[in-house]
Scaffold this active site. Structure first.
Site, mmCIF file in Angstrom:
data_model
loop_
_atom_site.group_PDB
_atom_site.id
_atom_site.type_symbol
_atom_site.label_atom_id
_atom_site.label_comp_id
_atom_site.label_asym_id
_atom_site.label_seq_id
_atom_site.Cartn_x
_atom_site.Cartn_y
_atom_site.Cartn_z
ATOM 1 N N ALA A 45 0.832 -1.203 0.000
ATOM 2 C CA ALA A 45 0.000 0.000 0.000
ATOM 3 C C ALA A 45 0.868 1.254 0.000
ATOM 4 C CB ALA A 45 -0.919 -0.006 1.208
ATOM 5 N N ASP A 48 2.345 1.571 -3.446
ATOM 6 C CA ASP A 48 1.347 2.086 -4.379
ATOM 7 C C ASP A 48 1.146 3.580 -4.181
ATOM 8 O OD1 ASP A 48 1.044 -0.378 -5.439
ATOM 9 O OD2 ASP A 48 -0.772 -0.877 -4.326
ATOM 10 N N SER A 93 -13.523 -15.310 -0.875
ATOM 11 C CA SER A 93 -13.236 -14.359 0.199
ATOM 12 C C SER A 93 -14.444 -14.363 1.133
ATOM 13 C CB SER A 93 -12.969 -12.978 -0.373
ATOM 14 O OG SER A 93 -14.083 -12.569 -1.102
ATOM 15 N N LYS A 129 -9.702 -14.987 12.860
ATOM 16 C CA LYS A 129 -9.344 -14.746 11.456
ATOM 17 C C LYS A 129 -7.857 -14.416 11.447
ATOM 18 C CE LYS A 129 -10.841 -12.370 7.313
ATOM 19 N NZ LYS A 129 -9.596 -11.829 6.796
ATOM 20 N N CYS A 450 -20.821 17.152 -19.017
ATOM 21 C CA CYS A 450 -19.780 17.460 -18.031
ATOM 22 C C CYS A 450 -18.509 16.693 -18.386
ATOM 23 C CB CYS A 450 -20.251 17.065 -16.627
ATOM 24 S SG CYS A 450 -18.904 17.040 -15.423
#
Ligand code: IVH
Length: 703
Positions: A45, A48, A93, A129, A450
């Protein structure tokens, strides 16, 4: 202020140039760490975010783009590092629950779907988890034959040799079914993580950011001998393909996995009520710090496997399980500005530009403020100190304003009533005609006039779930649109011809960021997409309220573009039979039908569509299950169904490729009538539609 912390819009040209130089160096360094040394120093992250900042600055200062700009270099992650493995059963997932109420809703949904009376408990398992990475291990005749990462859920990376080095992964099983895919989480304990990082540092190598990254980096080593030296562990919690059932319950199946020698989570318990689930959640949350490994929530799974089977899946997540996430991480920072972004459908979204701050391991510099009412309710002002929160993959949000830290001169934010686009079109809040309520979202009324909306629309058109044109992403569309090269979807398909005819100056391959090779690749990628599946095509149109799922439903229902277009053009006539017919498609809401009607009532949309359709071949929708005896048939359910709930019946029929309608017409193939069927049954009999009992229907679909 350090330019590295400044908002792109506040940079001077000089600062921008030095930022671009810094980012080029920085990104190159991390690329080396990732690709060559396999030891990333920062999270994906954060990486990125660096690339995004680089691109944003290049967009704002196109002249300053460097020769060695990282944006020109293609190939983010190496996909060719490992061979691919197609999962026999997709790796799914999980849906998320954040509040107690979400958990109660989950339990209620399950109960409703299965039609189990309130006084009968539906047991669920509850377990931590694990915050690692999932892996699938395939055993044939008891021998581990392959191991893969999750990848995109359908196809993962073949990391068999690496997985074989884990002590907690048996290489051979006794007493297992002939085919058994064991699934679970590869993770690293806190203790091992700290030791690994100490060793990394001693060896002069970069430390890993967190145990999950360390586990992922360790598993994805080219050389299994490196993986072997890493202290990876494995918890088994699920399975993929099995040649015979493991057990009748989740708990039973996990016990079998333990019996084969896998580690299973000792915190897994069975709960018989929502209260018990929530108690267990709190207990696990309390133990969280003492577990010795990272977890980020509790996963609940319906215990009975026959129930799991009936519940099935929606999109990519099971209906029978959910992840109850722990409270998201928060951080305090300063809000420098409020920017208004315009979405594809004209929604004006206020975005907080923040002093960059790390929240749960990720640097955050933007956060959503949702809408105008939210800003007013929280009284968010530029200059405020705010609390931002990040939960999983969702966009960070501003959750609180620390009023006592407010600068004396901070003024209330005046939400603009015009679109920030150059046309400054009025932006309005619609009134819902049915409820009379004012929508929270202010929208630019310019629609296709637009330029911001058109641009977003084009980005959506080429995106992964629409035309999916490789090499034509947001950045390229942004540039092509600004330069007038691509103004509407059809222009994409004439790009090559216009380029060859010398109509584009400069030609594509001479533009910033392009070369002969990448231009040729782009033209090839566009050619590849001249044929498009109907569902993708409908989704690409970007009609409001018509997303991926609805597009698929429409494609399945109408089968061909011609049929869909006919129906869509008729959908706008309020009260017409044609509109009713669209509404009759099960799961089609009135809002979506209205939006379709409006879209197809606009001449400029139809003209743009005609121009587009001239360049593409739209493939008819394939029946979901071509071999199913009911695929393509229209079925209506009526009366009190006893063998299954209405939702379940519909979901099952649809998964077999049938269309489910709400009313009987000449197009109905079957009416499935339970006891107490009334007018629909009568109408079906009048029209000569085949009427089936539930048992007959079941016999038909299980034929
Ligand atoms: S069950 C069909 N159980 O969470 C559901 N997943 O968000 C299969 N995960 O990809 C998953 N701990 O990597 C399950 N106890 C647990 C888990 C778990 C972690 C991960 C897994 C999965 C992701 C889904």
């Amino acid at each position: 202020m350090n330019p590295a912390l400044k908002d792109v819009s506040d940079l001077t040209a000089e600062q921008a140039a030095s930022e671009l130089a810094r980012l080029a160096r920085e990104i190159a360094k991390h690329d080396r760490a990732y690709y060559e040394k396999d030891a990333p120093v920062i999270s994906d992250a954060v990486y990125d975010a660096l690339r995004q900042r680089n691109e944003a600055i290049e967009l704002a200062f196109p002249d300053l783009k460097r020769e060695d700009s990282p944006s020109g270099q293609v190939g983010a992650k190496p996909s060719g590092k490992f061979s691919e493995v197609r999962h026999a059963v997709p790796m799914l997932s999980l849906g998320n629950a954040f509040t107690d109420e979400d958990v109660a809703d989950f339990a209620a949904r399950v109960r409703r779907f299965l039609n189990v009376p309130e006084d009968e408990a539906i047991a669920v398992t509850a377990e931590p988890k694990i915050d690692g990475l999932s892996a699938s291990l395939r055993y044939e005749k008891g021998v581990l034959v392959s191991g893969a990462t999750r990848g995109d859920g359908q196809t993962g990376e073949n990391v068999t040799e690496n997985l074989k080095t884990l002590d907690e992964i048996p290489q051979a099983l006794t007493g297992a079914p002939d085919v058994l895919e064991v699934r679970g989480e590869v993770y690293m304990s806190h203790e091992d993580f700290a030791a690994l990082n100490r060793a990394q540092e001693e060896a002069g190598k970069p430390a890993y950011k967190n145990p999950r990254n360390a586990a992922a980096g360790s598993l994805r080593q080219i050389d299994p001998r490196v993986t072997a030296r890493r202290p990876l562990r494995f918890f088994a919690y699920a399975w993929g393909e099995v040649s015979e059932p493991l057990a009748e319950t989740q708990m039973g199946a996990v016990e079998r996995l333990a019996g084969f020698g896998f580690k299973v989570n000792p915190e897994m318990t069975r709960c018989e009520s929502v209260e018990a689930m929530l108690d267990r959640y709190r207990a696990i949350e309390e133990k969280r710090a003492a577990l010795g490994y990272d977890i980020d929530g509790v996963v609940y799974k319906v215990d009975r496997l026959d129930y799991q089977q009936r519940l099935g899946f929606v999109s990519r997540a099971p209906r029978w399980a959910i992840a109850h996430k722990f409270s998201p991480e928060k951080a305090t920072t300063i809000l420098h500005a409020i920017e208004i972004q315009v979405g594809r459908t004209g929604a004006l979204t206020p975005v907080a530009k923040l002093e960059p701050v790390t929240v749960g391991g990720v640097v955050v510099s933007n956060a959503t403020l949702h809408n105008e009412d939210e800003i007013a309710r929280k009284d968010v002002r530029v200059g405020d100190t705010v609390v931002v929160q990040r939960a999983g993959d969702v966009i960070p949000q501003v959750v609180e304003v620390l009023k006592d830290k407010r600068p004396a001169d901070a003024e209330p934010f005046a939400f603009p009533h015009v679109c920030p686009c150059p046309l400054k079109t009025p932006a309005e809040r619609e009134v819902n005609p049915r409820t009379g309520e004012i929508n929270a979202v202010r929208r630019c009324t310019g629609e296709f006039a637009c330029p911001f909306q058109r641009k977003e629309h084009l980005k959506h058109f080429v995106s992964r779930k629409a035309f999916d044109i490789e090499g034509l992403g947001e950045k390229q569309i942004e540039a092509f649109y600004e330069e007038g090269v691509v103004k509407e979807p059809a222009d994409i398909f004439t790009l090559k011809a216009r380029d060859a005819a010398g109509e584009l100056t400069p030609p594509i391959h001479q533009r910033e960021g392009w070369g002969e090779k990448s231009a040729a690749n782009l033209f090839d990628a566009i050619e590849l997409r001249r044929t498009v599946a109907l569902a993708r095509f409908i989704n690409a149109l970007g009609i409001r309220h018509v997303g991926e799922e609805t597009s698929r439903l429409l494609a399945r229902t109408y089968g061909s573009w011609a049929e869909f277009r006919k129906a869509a053009e008729a959908a706008g006539e309020i009260g017409s039979e044609a509109r009713q017919a669209v509404l009759d498609i099960d799961q089609m809401g009135e809002t979506a039908v209205d939006a379709i009607g409006r879209f197809f009532a606009e001449d400029h949309n139809l003209a743009a569509l005609d121009r587009l359709v001239a360049h593409v071949a739209i493939e008819d929708a394939e029946a979901v299950a071509a071999q199913s005896p009911v695929s393509g048939k229209t079925v209506v359910f009526t009366g009190a169904l006893e063998r299954f709930t209405r939702d379940e019946a519909k979901a099952r029929a649809q998964s077999l490729g049938a269309k489910v309608a709400g009313s009987v017409s000449g197009k109905t193939d079957y009416l499935v009538a339970g006891p107490g069927a009334g007018s629909k049954l009568k109408k079906a009999q009048e029209l000569g539609v085949s009427v089936l009992t539930e048992d007959e229907w079941l016999a038909l679909i299980t034929e």
